[in-house]
Write an enzyme that holds these catalytic residues in place. Structure first.
Site, mmCIF file in Angstrom:
data_model
loop_
_atom_site.group_PDB
_atom_site.id
_atom_site.type_symbol
_atom_site.label_atom_id
_atom_site.label_comp_id
_atom_site.label_asym_id
_atom_site.label_seq_id
_atom_site.Cartn_x
_atom_site.Cartn_y
_atom_site.Cartn_z
ATOM 1 N N ASP A 1 -20.351 66.172 21.710
ATOM 2 C CA ASP A 1 -21.608 66.537 22.347
ATOM 3 C C ASP A 1 -21.754 68.019 22.115
ATOM 4 O OD1 ASP A 1 -23.909 65.668 23.858
ATOM 5 O OD2 ASP A 1 -23.231 67.074 25.378
ATOM 6 N N HIS B 1 -19.214 75.713 15.380
ATOM 7 C CA HIS B 1 -18.618 75.241 16.630
ATOM 8 C C HIS B 1 -17.847 73.937 16.453
ATOM 9 C CE1 HIS B 1 -22.580 73.771 15.866
ATOM 10 N NE2 HIS B 1 -22.631 72.952 16.893
ATOM 11 N N TYR C 1 -30.798 72.865 15.511
ATOM 12 C CA TYR C 1 -31.273 74.244 15.697
ATOM 13 C C TYR C 1 -30.755 75.204 14.619
ATOM 14 C CZ TYR C 1 -32.724 72.755 20.409
ATOM 15 O OH TYR C 1 -33.325 72.129 21.467
ATOM 16 N N ASP C 2 -30.124 74.683 13.587
ATOM 17 C CA ASP C 2 -29.545 75.549 12.537
ATOM 18 C C ASP C 2 -30.528 76.586 11.964
ATOM 19 O OD1 ASP C 2 -27.154 74.302 12.900
ATOM 20 O OD2 ASP C 2 -27.100 73.256 10.974
ATOM 21 N N THR D 1 -21.819 58.661 16.985
ATOM 22 C CA THR D 1 -23.099 59.373 16.937
ATOM 23 C C THR D 1 -24.105 58.590 16.109
ATOM 24 O OG1 THR D 1 -24.232 61.444 16.395
ATOM 25 C CG2 THR D 1 -22.489 60.774 14.897
ATOM 26 N N PHE E 1 -29.038 70.961 10.274
ATOM 27 C CA PHE E 1 -29.874 70.087 11.097
ATOM 28 C C PHE E 1 -29.991 70.703 12.480
ATOM 29 C CE2 PHE E 1 -25.472 68.812 11.467
ATOM 30 C CZ PHE E 1 -25.292 68.564 12.819
#
Length: 200
Positions: free
Chosen positions: A73, A188, A162-163, A13, A160
């Site tokens: 992902d 998740h 959409y947190d 990443t 970071f």
């Protein structure tokens, strides 16, 4: 390959927040490399699912470095928006992955769909697919999910992506309002890691 304990791997990443979280979840005995150490750009993610995109990344970075690669992902699905942004979660932030912009777009789309959306409970979930590959061979690929709903406005400075707008079920705070140590034990990515740990 998977019988032998993995003692070094590259995390596929270029997202610093993601890199930090994945590092914190990995066993300390593993030597971790990042894509920036090899100056590698990310591959084109043209899969149709989180799993497919995760495998595209783990195989790509493994072939480029000759190391076993772990890649994830992940993204946000909002039921009210027909599960968008989904696999396009990062792309909603434009070319530079600007999540302030992405969050603005979420609210814009919700407003378009229903001006009174704030009076409803907007169900959403974060999904994370994690894969481990060695060159062209998949070692493992798993999926973790956390259910929740969308906050009426962004809250919190941690995390970071959409947190700031995601409130997990049975909680009152967004992920961005939580301490990282609290978020990392329930999100998740953690759920996917629990499934993939046996391969490490």
């Amino acid at each position: 390959m998977s019988k032998k304990k993995i003692n070094k791997l590259i995390i596929g990443t270029n997202n610093k927040g993601k890199l930090r979280e994945i590092k914190s979840l990995l066993p300390k005995s593993i030597k971790i490399y990042s894509t920036s150490e090899f100056s590698l750009k990310s591959p084109t993610e043209n899969g149709k699912t989180f799993k497919e995109n995760s495998l595209i990344k783990s195989k790509y970075f493994s072939k480029k470095t000759g190391l076993i690669c772990l890649a994830d992902d992940s993204g946000l699905e909002i039921d009210f928006l027909d599960k968008s942004p989904g696999i396009y979660s990062a792309r909603w932030g434009g070319k530079h992955g600007d999540f302030v912009k992405a969050i603005r777009r979420v609210y814009k789309e919700l407003n378009k769909k229903d001006k009174n959306w704030k009076n409803k409970k907007i169900k959403a979930r974060f999904i994370c697919a994690i894969s481990i590959s060695y060159l062209n061979k998949k070692i493992a690929c798993v999926v973790g999910k956390v259910e929740g709903y969308i906050s009426h406005k962004p809250k919190g400075k941690n995390g970071f992506g959409y947190d700031p707008i995601f409130i997990p079920v049975k909680k009152r705070k967004t992920f961005a309002e939580m301490k990282p140590s609290q978020k990392y034990k329930m999100d998740h990515r953690y759920k996917a890691f629990k499934k993939i740990r046996k391969f490490l």
